[in-house]
Design an enzyme around this catalytic site. Structure first.
Site, PDB file in Angstrom:
ATOM      1  CE  LYS A  44     -37.558-104.191  21.656  1.00  0.00           C
ATOM      2  NZ  LYS A  44     -36.322-103.424  21.555  1.00  0.00           N
ATOM      3  CE  LYS A 104     -40.176-102.104  19.446  1.00  0.00           C
ATOM      4  NZ  LYS A 104     -38.800-101.715  19.567  1.00  0.00           N
TER       5      LYS A 104
END
Ligand code: PBG
Length: 307
Positions: free
Chosen positions: A178, A232
Site C-alpha cells: 500500500k 494499492k
C-alpha cells in the site's frame, strides 16, 4: 474469440461507506455516485449490487465519536459491526463481507494507529488494537478481514487473535503493498479524516518510487498468513501487480482507489472523456496486469455494463 482477458462481475469488490447517526444517505462530493450510507440505504445498495452479480463488499465505517485509539472500530455496537450483521441477515452465505480493518476513520488524529510521544503510530500498541478489531468484526459475521494500516506484523497478530478466538475460518485480505500515494484524497473526504497537523502516512505506507520493496512486503504478508494480498492504488502500479502475479501463487487483489475514480469522473464531467469506456479500459488493464480481484468504486457501472 481471441480476447485474452475479460471482466466479469465476480472479479469485483465494491467499497462502500456506512455512517452512524444520519437519516438519509449523503452523496460524497468528490466521489460522484458514491454515498455515506445509512444502515438502511447500505442494505438497498448491496441488494442491488448483488442482483447485478457483484459477490463481495468492502465496508468502511464513519463513527459519530472519534477518540485517541479509535475504540468505535472494536465496539460490538459500532457502525461497521452493525452493518455486517444487517448484511449477513439479508444475504446469509451468498455475500462475501469484508470490513476494512484499520482505525484511521475512528481516531481523532486520523492516523492508522495509536500515537506515541513523537506523534507517529506506535506499531506494537496498535497491533493490540487491530487484534480487538479483527475479533469484533469476526463476531459480527465478517468472512474476510482486510488490514489496511501497514503496521509491521499486522497479519501475523490478527491471524493469531482470530485463531485464539475460534475464528480460524475467517480469512485475511492483506493490503500488502500500500503506497503513500496522493490518490487517497477523496476517500479521506468520504470518511471525514484529516491527519492531524497536516501529517501524512509516509512513515508506514510505501514510497511511491519502490517496486522491489513492494515484493518484500507481499512476501512478508504471505509468510505471516495472508490468504489474499493486495496492491494499492492500481493504475500507477500495474508494474507491481504484474510482477506480483508472476512471483506469487495466492490470489492477488488490486484496489483502484478514490483518486483514480475521481479523476475519470472529473474529466467526464468536463466532457473531456467518456466515462464508461475509460472505466472499462482502466479496470480491464488492472485485470490484464494480473489482478484476480479488483476493488473499485466502478463496480456498479462495470457490472451494469456487463449485463
Ligand atoms: C485506511 C484506508 C485508506 C484507504 C483504504 N483504507 C486511506 C489511507 O490510507 O489514507 C483509501 C481508499 C481509497 O482512496 O479509495 N483505512
Amino acid at each position: 474469440m481471441v480476447r485474452e482477458t475479460r471482466l466479469h462481475p465476480d472479479d469485483l469488490i465494491a467499497p462502500l461507506f456506512v455512517r452512524e447517526g444520519i437519516d438519509e444517505a449523503r452523496p460524497i462530493g468528490s466521489l460522484p455516485g458514491q454515498f455515506q450510507h445509512t444502515r438502511e440505504s447500505l442494505r438497498r445498495e448491496v441488494g442491488e449490487l448483488k442482483d447485478l452479480g457483484v459477490p463481495a463488499v468492502m465496508l468502511f465505517g464513519v463513527p459519530q465519536h472519534k477518540d485517541h485509539e479509535g475504540s468505535e472500530a472494536f465496539n460490538p455496537e459500532g457502525i461497521v459491526q452493525l452493518a455486517i450483521q444487517d448484511l449477513r441477515d439479508d444475504h446469509g452465505d451468498d455475500l462475501v463481507i469484508i470490513p476494512d480493518l484499520c482505525v484511521d476513520e475512528y481516531t481523532d488524529h486520523g492516523h492508522c494507529g495509536v500515537l506515541d510521544d513523537s506523534g507517529q503510530p506506535d506499531n506494537d500498541v496498535t497491533l493490540e488494537i487491530y487484534e480487538q478489531v479483527a475479533v469484533a468484526q469476526a463476531v459480527a459475521g465478517a468472512d474476510i478481514v482486510a488490514p489496511s494500516g501497514m503496521m509491521d506484523g499486522q497479519v501475523f497478530a490478527i491471524r493469531e487473535a482470530l485463531d485464539d478466538a475460534g475464528f480460524d475460518q475467517v480469512a485475511i485480505l492483506a493490503y500488502a503493498a500500500k503506497y503513500a500515494t496522493a490518490l487517497y484524497g477523496p476517500f479521506r473526504d468520504a470518511v471525514d479524516v484529516t491527519i492531524v497537523g497536516g501529517g501524512d502516512r509516509k512513515g508506514y505506507q510505501q514510497d511511491v518510487a519502490n517496486a522491489r520493496e513492494a515484493m518484500e512486503e507481499i512476501r512478508e504478508d504471505i509468510g505471516e498468513g495472508a490468504d489474499i494480498v493486495m496492491v494499492k492504488p492500481a493504475m500507477p502500479y500495474l508494474d507491481v501487480i504484474s510482477r506480483a502475479r508472476a512471483e506469487i501463487d495466492i490470489p492477488l487483489a488490486a484496489y483502484h482507489v478514490s483518486g483514480e475514480y475521481a479523476m475519470v469522473h472529473a474529466a467526464a464531467l468536463q466532457g473531456w472523456l467518456e466515462l464508461e469506456p475509460v472505466a472499462f479500459e482502466h479496470i480491464g488493464a488492472v485485470k490484464r496486469a494480473g489482478a484476480d480481484i479488483i476493488l473499485t468504486y466502478f463496480s456498479r457501472l462495470i457490472a451494469e455494463g456487463l449485463q
